[in-house]
Write a protein that holds these residues in place. Structure first.
Motif, PDB file in Angstrom:
ATOM      1  N   CYS A 151       0.866  -1.170   0.000  1.00 53.23           N
ATOM      2  CA  CYS A 151       0.000   0.000   0.000  1.00 53.23           C
ATOM      3  C   CYS A 151       0.913   1.233   0.000  1.00 53.23           C
ATOM      4  O   CYS A 151       1.902   1.251   0.731  1.00 53.23           O
ATOM      5  N   GLY A 152       0.638   2.201  -0.830  1.00 51.34           N
ATOM      6  CA  GLY A 152       1.502   3.388  -0.794  1.00 51.34           C
ATOM      7  C   GLY A 152       1.344   4.236  -2.030  1.00 51.34           C
ATOM      8  O   GLY A 152       0.345   4.110  -2.755  1.00 51.34           O
ATOM      9  N   HIS A 153       2.333   5.073  -2.296  1.00 53.90           N
ATOM     10  CA  HIS A 153       2.294   5.989  -3.441  1.00 53.90           C
ATOM     11  C   HIS A 153       2.355   5.207  -4.751  1.00 53.90           C
ATOM     12  O   HIS A 153       3.172   4.314  -4.913  1.00 53.90           O
ATOM     13  N   GLN A 154       1.508   5.571  -5.695  1.00 54.32           N
ATOM     14  CA  GLN A 154       1.492   4.900  -6.989  1.00 54.32           C
ATOM     15  C   GLN A 154       1.912   5.885  -8.075  1.00 54.32           C
ATOM     16  O   GLN A 154       1.802   7.103  -7.879  1.00 54.32           O
ATOM     17  N   ALA A 155       2.352   5.313  -9.200  1.00 53.65           N
ATOM     18  CA  ALA A 155       2.871   6.169 -10.280  1.00 53.65           C
ATOM     19  C   ALA A 155       1.836   7.213 -10.720  1.00 53.65           C
ATOM     20  O   ALA A 155       2.183   8.322 -11.106  1.00 53.65           O
ATOM     21  N   CYS A 156       0.549   6.861 -10.616  1.00 51.50           N
ATOM     22  CA  CYS A 156      -0.511   7.768 -11.074  1.00 51.50           C
ATOM     23  C   CYS A 156      -0.807   8.878 -10.067  1.00 51.50           C
ATOM     24  O   CYS A 156      -1.618   9.761 -10.336  1.00 51.50           O
TER      25      CYS A 156
END
Ligand code: FMN
Length: 182
Positions: A151-156
């Protein structure tokens, strides 16, 4: 550690670069790694990188002359298969029993006595989509081991589930799975 033959299949996600670390660690540990890529994966990673990391040709075209039945030979000889990263598209395709390119066709020909792992990597909406969740359930029922996502920051720009698990964790899971199969 026992040295094994591992089939790793990459599909079209930004996380293909992380799969390179997985491959690199496995090769350094002495495993024989056989790379397979979808057409979309080649938008994210090059054949030269995969060939260089594995020191093997990359299987990417089922219709390549003189290699027509190689996919069957390939899956007969490996100790474990993993899709890393696995897109929402491939997960949904596999659960529908479709085999229209190299990654899905190899899955249809898989013998479930050999461990099959899937490491999903996608945007959280793709991951939470009912189609994807249903497909993951179907694949689990068939004996596929679905790896957790981070869970965390995604490219989008979103923050949520669907990120590819960290490469070293994936390598550890592969090694444990290989050991338990001995
Ligand atoms: C820049 C970019 C990044 C993408 N990243 C992902 C991703 O991380 N996960 C995913 O499921 N699809 C992602 N996609 C969409 C897939 O590449 C697309 O669904 C493709 O048809 C997948 O084909 P494959 O499953 O045969 O590799 C991305 C597309 C683009 C253009």
């Amino acid at each position: 550690m026992k040295k094994s033959k591992i089939l790793i299949k990459l599909t079209g996600s930004i996380a293909c670069y992380k799969a390179c670390y997985v491959i690199s660690h496995l090769v350094q540990q002495g495993h024989e790694v056989y790379p397979v890529v979808s057409k979309s994966a080649l938008e994210f990673i090059g054949l030269a990188t995969l060939e260089g990391l594995t020191r093997r040709p990359v299987y990417h075209d089922m219709w390549e002359r003189k290699k027509a039945l190689e996919h069957i030979e390939l899956i007969r000889s490996v100790d474990l298969a993993i899709i890393c990263p696995a897109t929402a598209n491939i997960i949904n395709k596999l659960a529908a029993g479709i085999g229209d390119e190299v990654v899905s066709t190899l899955f249809l020909a898989h013998d479930f006595k050999i461990p099959y792992l899937i490491a999903p990597a996608m945007n959280m909406n793709m991951f939470n989509h009912p189609a994807t969740q249903k497909s993951l359930g179907i694949l689990k029922e068939w004996g596929v081991r679905i790896l957790d996502t981070d869970c965390g920051h995604q490219a989008c720009g979103d923050i949520g589930p669907g990120r590819l698990m960290e490469p070293l964790q994936i390598v550890e899971i592969i090694n444990k799975e290989l050991k338990s199969g001995v």
